[in-house]
Design a protein around this motif. Sequence first.
Motif, mmCIF file in Angstrom:
data_model
loop_
_atom_site.group_PDB
_atom_site.id
_atom_site.type_symbol
_atom_site.label_atom_id
_atom_site.label_comp_id
_atom_site.label_asym_id
_atom_site.label_seq_id
_atom_site.Cartn_x
_atom_site.Cartn_y
_atom_site.Cartn_z
ATOM 1 N N GLN A 51 10.487 -6.937 -14.132
ATOM 2 C CA GLN A 51 9.509 -6.375 -13.213
ATOM 3 C C GLN A 51 8.129 -6.466 -13.839
ATOM 4 O OE1 GLN A 51 11.625 -2.463 -12.916
ATOM 5 N NE2 GLN A 51 11.312 -2.732 -10.719
ATOM 6 N N ILE A 52 7.129 -6.708 -13.009
ATOM 7 C CA ILE A 52 5.756 -6.701 -13.517
ATOM 8 C C ILE A 52 5.404 -5.301 -14.007
ATOM 9 C CG2 ILE A 52 3.333 -6.880 -12.828
ATOM 10 C CD1 ILE A 52 4.105 -9.241 -11.065
ATOM 11 N N VAL A 53 5.795 -4.311 -13.228
ATOM 12 C CA VAL A 53 5.683 -2.906 -13.636
ATOM 13 C C VAL A 53 7.017 -2.252 -13.327
ATOM 14 C CG1 VAL A 53 4.493 -0.710 -13.322
ATOM 15 C CG2 VAL A 53 3.207 -2.854 -13.145
ATOM 16 N N GLY A 54 7.611 -1.601 -14.317
ATOM 17 C CA GLY A 54 8.922 -1.006 -14.135
ATOM 18 C C GLY A 54 8.898 0.282 -13.342
ATOM 19 N N ALA A 55 10.066 0.788 -13.016
ATOM 20 C CA ALA A 55 10.180 2.034 -12.266
ATOM 21 C C ALA A 55 9.574 3.205 -13.030
ATOM 22 C CB ALA A 55 11.640 2.316 -11.955
ATOM 23 N N ASP A 56 9.505 3.086 -14.357
ATOM 24 C CA ASP A 56 8.915 4.147 -15.169
ATOM 25 C C ASP A 56 7.404 4.009 -15.292
ATOM 26 O OD1 ASP A 56 8.759 1.891 -16.709
ATOM 27 O OD2 ASP A 56 9.863 2.696 -18.426
ATOM 28 N N GLY A 57 6.834 2.997 -14.600
ATOM 29 C CA GLY A 57 5.391 2.792 -14.633
ATOM 30 C C GLY A 57 4.906 1.941 -15.778
ATOM 31 N N ARG A 58 5.817 1.494 -16.629
ATOM 32 C CA ARG A 58 5.416 0.698 -17.787
ATOM 33 C C ARG A 58 5.399 -0.795 -17.447
ATOM 34 N NH1 ARG A 58 8.760 3.468 -22.838
ATOM 35 N NH2 ARG A 58 7.827 5.571 -22.647
ATOM 36 N N TRP A 61 0.800 -1.231 0.000
ATOM 37 C CA TRP A 61 0.000 0.000 0.000
ATOM 38 C C TRP A 61 0.830 1.278 0.000
ATOM 39 C CZ3 TRP A 61 -3.877 -1.502 4.479
ATOM 40 C CH2 TRP A 61 -4.714 -2.535 4.024
ATOM 41 N N THR A 62 2.122 1.183 0.218
ATOM 42 C CA THR A 62 2.931 2.380 0.434
ATOM 43 C C THR A 62 2.806 3.383 -0.709
ATOM 44 O OG1 THR A 62 4.527 1.093 1.719
ATOM 45 C CG2 THR A 62 5.244 3.237 0.919
ATOM 46 N N ALA A 63 2.960 2.929 -1.936
ATOM 47 C CA ALA A 63 2.942 3.853 -3.082
ATOM 48 C C ALA A 63 1.610 4.587 -3.177
ATOM 49 C CB ALA A 63 3.220 3.079 -4.370
ATOM 50 N N GLU A 64 0.523 3.840 -3.090
ATOM 51 C CA GLU A 64 -0.805 4.454 -3.214
ATOM 52 C C GLU A 64 -1.037 5.487 -2.116
ATOM 53 O OE1 GLU A 64 -5.560 3.234 -3.138
ATOM 54 O OE2 GLU A 64 -4.038 1.777 -2.530
ATOM 55 N N PHE A 65 -0.751 5.118 -0.869
ATOM 56 C CA PHE A 65 -1.030 6.011 0.253
ATOM 57 C C PHE A 65 -0.112 7.229 0.242
ATOM 58 C CE2 PHE A 65 -3.715 3.560 3.478
ATOM 59 C CZ PHE A 65 -4.278 2.737 2.516
ATOM 60 N N ALA A 66 1.147 7.030 -0.152
ATOM 61 C CA ALA A 66 2.075 8.154 -0.205
ATOM 62 C C ALA A 66 1.711 9.111 -1.333
ATOM 63 C CB ALA A 66 3.501 7.638 -0.379
ATOM 64 N N GLU A 67 1.424 8.567 -2.499
ATOM 65 C CA GLU A 67 1.100 9.389 -3.663
ATOM 66 C C GLU A 67 -0.165 10.208 -3.428
ATOM 67 O OE1 GLU A 67 1.995 10.717 -7.613
ATOM 68 O OE2 GLU A 67 3.144 9.650 -6.084
ATOM 69 N N ALA A 68 -1.111 9.630 -2.689
ATOM 70 C CA ALA A 68 -2.364 10.332 -2.404
ATOM 71 C C ALA A 68 -2.214 11.369 -1.294
ATOM 72 C CB ALA A 68 -3.445 9.321 -2.021
ATOM 73 N N GLY A 69 -1.068 11.371 -0.617
ATOM 74 C CA GLY A 69 -0.875 12.309 0.479
ATOM 75 C C GLY A 69 -1.568 11.900 1.755
ATOM 76 N N VAL A 84 3.003 0.574 -7.151
ATOM 77 C CA VAL A 84 2.152 1.367 -8.049
ATOM 78 C C VAL A 84 0.902 1.814 -7.302
ATOM 79 C CG1 VAL A 84 2.936 0.283 -10.195
ATOM 80 C CG2 VAL A 84 1.075 -0.770 -8.903
ATOM 81 N N ARG A 85 0.311 2.907 -7.771
ATOM 82 C CA ARG A 85 -0.889 3.446 -7.117
ATOM 83 C C ARG A 85 -2.076 2.496 -7.238
ATOM 84 N NH1 ARG A 85 -3.182 7.213 -9.350
ATOM 85 N NH2 ARG A 85 -2.088 7.271 -11.343
ATOM 86 N N LYS A 86 -2.222 1.863 -8.398
ATOM 87 C CA LYS A 86 -3.376 0.988 -8.625
ATOM 88 C C LYS A 86 -2.971 -0.466 -8.411
ATOM 89 C CE LYS A 86 -5.608 4.119 -11.920
ATOM 90 N NZ LYS A 86 -6.183 4.262 -13.287
ATOM 91 N N TYR A 87 -2.371 -0.732 -7.250
ATOM 92 C CA TYR A 87 -1.829 -2.071 -7.037
ATOM 93 C C TYR A 87 -2.913 -3.144 -7.103
ATOM 94 C CZ TYR A 87 0.139 -6.253 -5.238
ATOM 95 O OH TYR A 87 0.510 -7.565 -5.135
ATOM 96 N N ASN A 88 -4.052 -2.935 -6.457
ATOM 97 C CA ASN A 88 -5.086 -3.978 -6.425
ATOM 98 C C ASN A 88 -5.517 -4.392 -7.827
ATOM 99 O OD1 ASN A 88 -5.008 -3.985 -3.679
ATOM 100 N ND2 ASN A 88 -6.976 -2.981 -3.359
ATOM 101 N N ALA A 89 -5.687 -3.413 -8.704
ATOM 102 C CA ALA A 89 -6.095 -3.718 -10.078
ATOM 103 C C ALA A 89 -4.994 -4.475 -10.817
ATOM 104 C CB ALA A 89 -6.438 -2.428 -10.819
ATOM 105 N N ALA A 130 -1.200 -3.486 -18.305
ATOM 106 C CA ALA A 130 -1.200 -2.127 -18.862
ATOM 107 C C ALA A 130 -2.568 -1.486 -18.720
ATOM 108 C CB ALA A 130 -0.780 -2.174 -20.334
ATOM 109 N N GLU A 131 -3.618 -2.229 -19.009
ATOM 110 C CA GLU A 131 -4.975 -1.708 -18.890
ATOM 111 C C GLU A 131 -5.297 -1.411 -17.419
ATOM 112 O OE1 GLU A 131 -9.600 -2.947 -19.969
ATOM 113 O OE2 GLU A 131 -7.939 -4.224 -20.599
ATOM 114 N N ALA A 132 -4.907 -2.342 -16.517
ATOM 115 C CA ALA A 132 -5.206 -2.155 -15.100
ATOM 116 C C ALA A 132 -4.473 -0.955 -14.520
ATOM 117 C CB ALA A 132 -4.825 -3.416 -14.323
#
Length: 421
Positions: free
Chosen positions: A206-213, A93-101, A383-388, A416-418
């Motif tokens: 990586q499933i999702v890279g550092a660049d978000g791809r 959850w760290t990325a999502e909660f941090a990014e959302a402030g 990633v922010r949308k980790y659950n998806a 990519a869609e998620a």
Amino acid sequence: MNTLLRLAASALVALPLTACAAGTEGPVSLTWWQGPNAESPTRAAVAACTRDGAYKIKVETLPEGSDKQREQLVRRLSAKDRAVNLITLDVVWTAEFAEAGWILPLPDGAAAKVKDGTLGGALKSATWKDRVYAAPLLSGSQLLWYRKSRAAKAGLDPAKGELSWEELLAATGRLPEGERGVAVPGNRYEGYTVFVNALVASAGGQIVGADGRPGLDSEAGRAAASVIGSLATGPAALKGLSTLDEETMRAAFEQGEASFMTNWGYVYAAAAARAEKEPAFKKVFDDYGWARYPRTKADLPSAPPLGGSNIAVGAGTPEDQRDKAFAALECLTSAQSQKVFMMEAGIPAARAAVYDDADVRAKFPFSDVMRDSIAEAAPRPMVRKYNAVSTAVQTAFHPPASVTAETAAKAGAAVAEAAGQ
């Protein structure tokens, strides 16, 4: 909130901890939002950390189930609830909660203390965009567990060197029918994402890279898919693989249907407790061996799975209470607190120093392997949308018997869609 904490909770007992809070100001009241089934260690930690009277800690229990916990926290945090001060977060959850402030980055002093001695994989799970947003409370990695007698029969000594999946599966073919099973997660749940992520990371991807791809449509993604397909369709496949989770894997291993298993460290504590109650099981327990998670590629070290939970400070915490909240966070995640969790519940620590403790080493002979595995573990996608993203991975790679190298491309498109790419 995480599998390790939920499975081990029934074994926990409260032990006194040395007081670790200090302060001269009057006490403020902080609220710690915690998952269920952890009452005993929570009481022990709170008692120790409030003994000096610098602050008080009230514990609020979140509902059962990660999704419901996240839902309640998100609702309160997005409303800037002033009573959400300390939060136990799943490591994903760290990325999502941090990014959302919703959570506050740790001050430099607190961040330095967390960095000093926290194992690398656990620290990565608490970090977002190069800032530390939480302190690891508990950690853990999966090991390769094996029956020593059967591994020897197959001509293997996993403790002597890191095996590849290819070597392991080739060796199981030398065992008699009924002993060839390798227990891995196969059900469509979070543990399956953990499995896929470890295979991909161990192949250098990586499933999702550092660049978000998304990165599954790659050589690493195809290597991971190949391992899953081989496990599901070869001689090592267990009946019901597509429904296996941590507990059903453990049952298959204890009953002898599987000679090898990937699983968290709690299985050793559970087996030790069973051996004390059932003398006949002691022979099985004495046959337990452990080694580092297998390699996906023979020329690359494995990147073992990472589990655990972190504590963060909610952004709604009043400014005049934040110093106390960060002091409480440091105390609750101290090495001594983590030692209690490890000794009494079998939940591995996130701090390296705990593994040097004589009591820990005596009770957990696999301490060195676990420490090194956590240090080099690969967190799931930050990633922010980790659950998806996790749901997309589970769906694309399921059932295991349908997975081929081509599955990686389909999975990459789904992720990519998620992720909204």
